[in-house]
Enzyme design. Structure first.
Site, mmCIF file in Angstrom:
data_model
loop_
_atom_site.group_PDB
_atom_site.id
_atom_site.type_symbol
_atom_site.label_atom_id
_atom_site.label_comp_id
_atom_site.label_asym_id
_atom_site.label_seq_id
_atom_site.Cartn_x
_atom_site.Cartn_y
_atom_site.Cartn_z
ATOM 1 N N ASP A 74 44.682 45.449 34.941
ATOM 2 C CA ASP A 74 45.841 44.561 34.840
ATOM 3 C C ASP A 74 46.567 44.901 33.542
ATOM 4 O O ASP A 74 46.437 44.210 32.548
ATOM 5 C CB ASP A 74 45.357 43.111 34.835
ATOM 6 C CG ASP A 74 46.469 42.131 35.146
ATOM 7 O OD1 ASP A 74 47.586 42.567 35.442
ATOM 8 O OD2 ASP A 74 46.212 40.912 35.097
ATOM 9 N N ARG A 82 45.378 45.089 28.692
ATOM 10 C CA ARG A 82 43.916 45.250 28.687
ATOM 11 C C ARG A 82 43.545 46.523 27.918
ATOM 12 O O ARG A 82 42.542 46.553 27.228
ATOM 13 C CB ARG A 82 43.369 45.346 30.120
ATOM 14 C CG ARG A 82 43.870 44.273 31.075
ATOM 15 C CD ARG A 82 43.598 42.858 30.614
ATOM 16 N NE ARG A 82 44.113 41.871 31.543
ATOM 17 C CZ ARG A 82 44.661 40.716 31.196
ATOM 18 N NH1 ARG A 82 44.799 40.396 29.919
ATOM 19 N NH2 ARG A 82 45.082 39.860 32.103
ATOM 20 N N ARG A 144 56.933 38.100 31.466
ATOM 21 C CA ARG A 144 56.348 39.113 32.346
ATOM 22 C C ARG A 144 57.352 39.569 33.402
ATOM 23 O O ARG A 144 57.123 40.581 34.068
ATOM 24 C CB ARG A 144 55.099 38.549 33.018
ATOM 25 C CG ARG A 144 54.011 38.134 32.035
ATOM 26 C CD ARG A 144 52.931 37.327 32.717
ATOM 27 N NE ARG A 144 52.194 38.127 33.677
ATOM 28 C CZ ARG A 144 51.423 37.617 34.639
ATOM 29 N NH1 ARG A 144 51.325 36.294 34.771
ATOM 30 N NH2 ARG A 144 50.769 38.410 35.464
ATOM 31 N N LYS A 174 53.795 42.974 42.176
ATOM 32 C CA LYS A 174 53.326 41.597 42.350
ATOM 33 C C LYS A 174 54.419 40.604 41.930
ATOM 34 O O LYS A 174 55.401 41.009 41.294
ATOM 35 C CB LYS A 174 52.053 41.370 41.532
ATOM 36 C CG LYS A 174 52.231 41.573 40.010
ATOM 37 C CD LYS A 174 50.899 41.559 39.289
ATOM 38 C CE LYS A 174 51.094 41.695 37.786
ATOM 39 N NZ LYS A 174 49.817 41.788 37.064
ATOM 40 N N HIS A 175 54.326 39.328 42.297
ATOM 41 C CA HIS A 175 53.325 38.631 43.104
ATOM 42 C C HIS A 175 54.042 38.166 44.375
ATOM 43 O O HIS A 175 54.817 37.210 44.320
ATOM 44 C CB HIS A 175 52.766 37.429 42.377
ATOM 45 C CG HIS A 175 52.214 37.717 41.000
ATOM 46 N ND1 HIS A 175 53.018 37.838 39.874
ATOM 47 C CD2 HIS A 175 50.944 37.907 40.565
ATOM 48 C CE1 HIS A 175 52.256 38.061 38.819
ATOM 49 N NE2 HIS A 175 50.986 38.112 39.207
ATOM 50 N N HIS A 187 46.543 29.917 38.262
ATOM 51 C CA HIS A 187 45.172 30.003 37.763
ATOM 52 C C HIS A 187 44.521 28.617 37.773
ATOM 53 O O HIS A 187 43.293 28.500 37.835
ATOM 54 C CB HIS A 187 45.139 30.543 36.330
ATOM 55 C CG HIS A 187 45.511 31.989 36.227
ATOM 56 N ND1 HIS A 187 46.816 32.409 36.082
ATOM 57 C CD2 HIS A 187 44.761 33.105 36.257
ATOM 58 C CE1 HIS A 187 46.840 33.731 36.010
ATOM 59 N NE2 HIS A 187 45.614 34.180 36.114
ATOM 60 N N ASP A 259 45.777 38.470 44.707
ATOM 61 C CA ASP A 259 45.573 38.081 43.323
ATOM 62 C C ASP A 259 44.122 37.605 43.198
ATOM 63 O O ASP A 259 43.403 37.491 44.199
ATOM 64 C CB ASP A 259 46.561 36.974 42.935
ATOM 65 C CG ASP A 259 46.868 36.955 41.441
ATOM 66 O OD1 ASP A 259 46.112 37.573 40.663
ATOM 67 O OD2 ASP A 259 47.851 36.307 41.044
#
Length: 493
Positions: A74, A82, A144, A174-175, A187, A259
């Site tokens: 990701d 990351r 983002r 995405k998404h 989340h 996801d």
């Protein structure tokens, strides 16, 4: 060790569609064993990465067990990194790129990021975000997204896909069908988008059309409820959305990835086992799990749930086989993809500099010098970004002005506390999405009123009015955005 030759086809297919994570900076024995049995993908997160060399050793370890494994990450650049989770990203995120609005720059940034991923052995990136950030209070997309305009998001999504894949790394756009008009973080709960079909079509779907036209190898579904498309099931579990809309209407034939199934929008309502069965049945090909669940037990439970669903007739064996075949097809592409020419470059810093928006107020009296006080006002980080990656300007400013003093402040007393801590030092106030946080706005107003020479750095979405003697909007909180901001703060030009 159990091998592919001794594992039945149904079990192999069930393992093949999983994209699990794990803990540690080397592959655990259980993961290597499951790769030998049919597992075809692995997801990497910040917890798995220390240095580029260590990451390359880890991916080599995985490929020693299975040479065609998909290694996913990701890595959006910007706030969601990351690869550089410890120090912050060398690349600005989507909003910064969208604010510059130079598709060649976006393509170059994506290519260089892809080159670095490929160099470390990563071949599938869960990026870019093609969401149109139409809701300014969106708690999970924000910087983002390339922006709030559909046309802008569409052209930069296509450029990003092209740049990333030219480096031999598969893009995962995405998404789907668009997470930009949400006020809830999936989340934590299931977001709902209540707009009509016509609005969705012209506002949210066009960036995905652009990604498909650009050849995106994967698309990630969103855990959102869109009643105009399916009144009952979230997109990840909806056949109407994944098969009817994405496959049949938009003509997409690549890999569909979910996801993270451990996210509360799915796990809290359906459970990850039942949710995974529903997702594959709906048209998904790969189950992403491991952001919060990263152990062998999770993999075995999902594998067994898929096998059981086929045997009870709840999941067609042909659908599972088709999903597994798409995973293998993408793996085959990554083995032959041309990484193209590329050399290390500072395109990230170049992009961050171009993304800056600097406003001088009436009280501006020159650049920041001496030993300033950096007052940071951190909001609660969303899970996608995480709270382990540093942000701000303090570290970069200290390199130029070694006497710099810093402090973090939150809550109703944040402004008064920062003023007291600063003393007579010049204040550099660093905020993030001030338009979404009343306490942050109040703190900033108090500080600027008391100290008109205050410098303000906005590292989120710059929707609030420019205030302070000098106002710098970075359009993102990546390390490289902080570096560019410090150049502006200390420049005499």
């Amino acid at each position: 060790m159990t091998t592919l030759a001794t594992t039945d086809t149904l079990t192999k297919d069930a393992l093949t569609v999983l994209q699990p994570g794990f803990t540690g900076t080397s592959a655990p024995d259980w993961l290597l064993r499951r790769l030998g049995e049919g597992l075809a993908s692995v997801g990497l997160f910040g917890r798995n990465i220390q240095t580029p060399g260590q990451l390359a050793a880890l991916t080599a370890q995985l490929r020693a067990e299975r040479d065609d494994v998909l290694v996913a990450i990701d890595e959006e650049g910007g706030d969601v990194t990351r690869l550089e989770v410890v120090e912050g990203s060398s690349f600005p995120g989507n909003l910064a790129l969208g604010s510059v609005d130079d598709t060649e720059l976006t393509r170059a940034v994506a290519h260089e990021l892809g080159r670095r991923l490929a160099e470390c052995g990563v071949n599938l990136n869960w990026a870019p975000s093609a969401d149109v950030n139409s809701n300014p209070d969106n708690p999970v997309i924000g910087v983002r997204a390339f922006g709030s305009g559909t046309d802008l998001v569409s052209r930069h999504t296509a450029a990003y896909v092209e740049g990333l894949q030219a480096a031999g790394v598969a893009a995962c756009t995405k998404h789907f069908p668009g997470h930009g008009d949400t006020a809830v973080d999936s989340h934590h709960a299931l977001p709902r988008i209540d707009v009509d079909l016509a609005t969705l079509d012209v506002r949210d779907l066009d960036p995905f059309r652009a990604a498909i036209a650009a050849g995106t190898k994967a698309v990630m579904s969103a855990h959102i409820l869109v009643p105009a498309l399916d009144a009952d099931l979230p997109a990840t579990l909806s056949r109407r959305i994944l098969t009817g809309l994405l496959r049949e209407e938009l003509g997409y034939d690549g890999l569909i990835v979910t996801d993270g199934m451990e996210m509360e929008a799915i796990s809290g309502t359906y459970g990850i086992e039942h949710g995974s069965v529903l997702a594959i049945a709906a048209g998904a090909d790969a189950i992403c799990v491991g952001g919060g669940l990263a152990d062998e037990d999770t993999v075995l439970r999902l594998r067994d749930a898929l096998v059981s669903a086929v045997r009870t007739g709840d999941l067609a064996e042909e659908r599972l086989a088709d999903a597994a075949a798409r995973v293998r097809a993408l793996a085959a592409w990554t083995r032959t993809a041309d990484t193209g020419p590329g050399v290390p470059s500072d395109v990230g810093l170049v992009a961050a500099r171009r993304a800056l928006r600097v406003t001088r107020g009436a009280a501006y009296s020159g650049p920041v010098t001496g030993a300033p006080f950096v007052a940071s006002f951190p909001p609660v980080a969303n899970i996608a970004v995480g709270d382990e990656t540093p942000w701000g300007v303090a570290a970069e400013l200290r390199k130029v002005l070694p006497g710099t003093v810093t402090g973090d402040f939150t809550g109703e007393s944040a402004g008064a506390d920062a003023l007291a801590a600063a003393g007579d030092r010049r204040i550099v106030a660093v905020v993030r999405d001030v338009h979404r946080h009343g306490w942050m706005r109040a703190a900033l107003d108090l500080i600027v009123a008391a100290r008109p020479d205050t410098v303000v750095v906005e590292m989120g979405v710059p929707r609030a009015d420019a205030v302070g003697a000098l106002y710098v909007a970075t359009n993102g909180a990546a390390r490289v955005c902080g570096a560019a901001a410090v150049e502006a703060l200390t420049s005499t030009h």
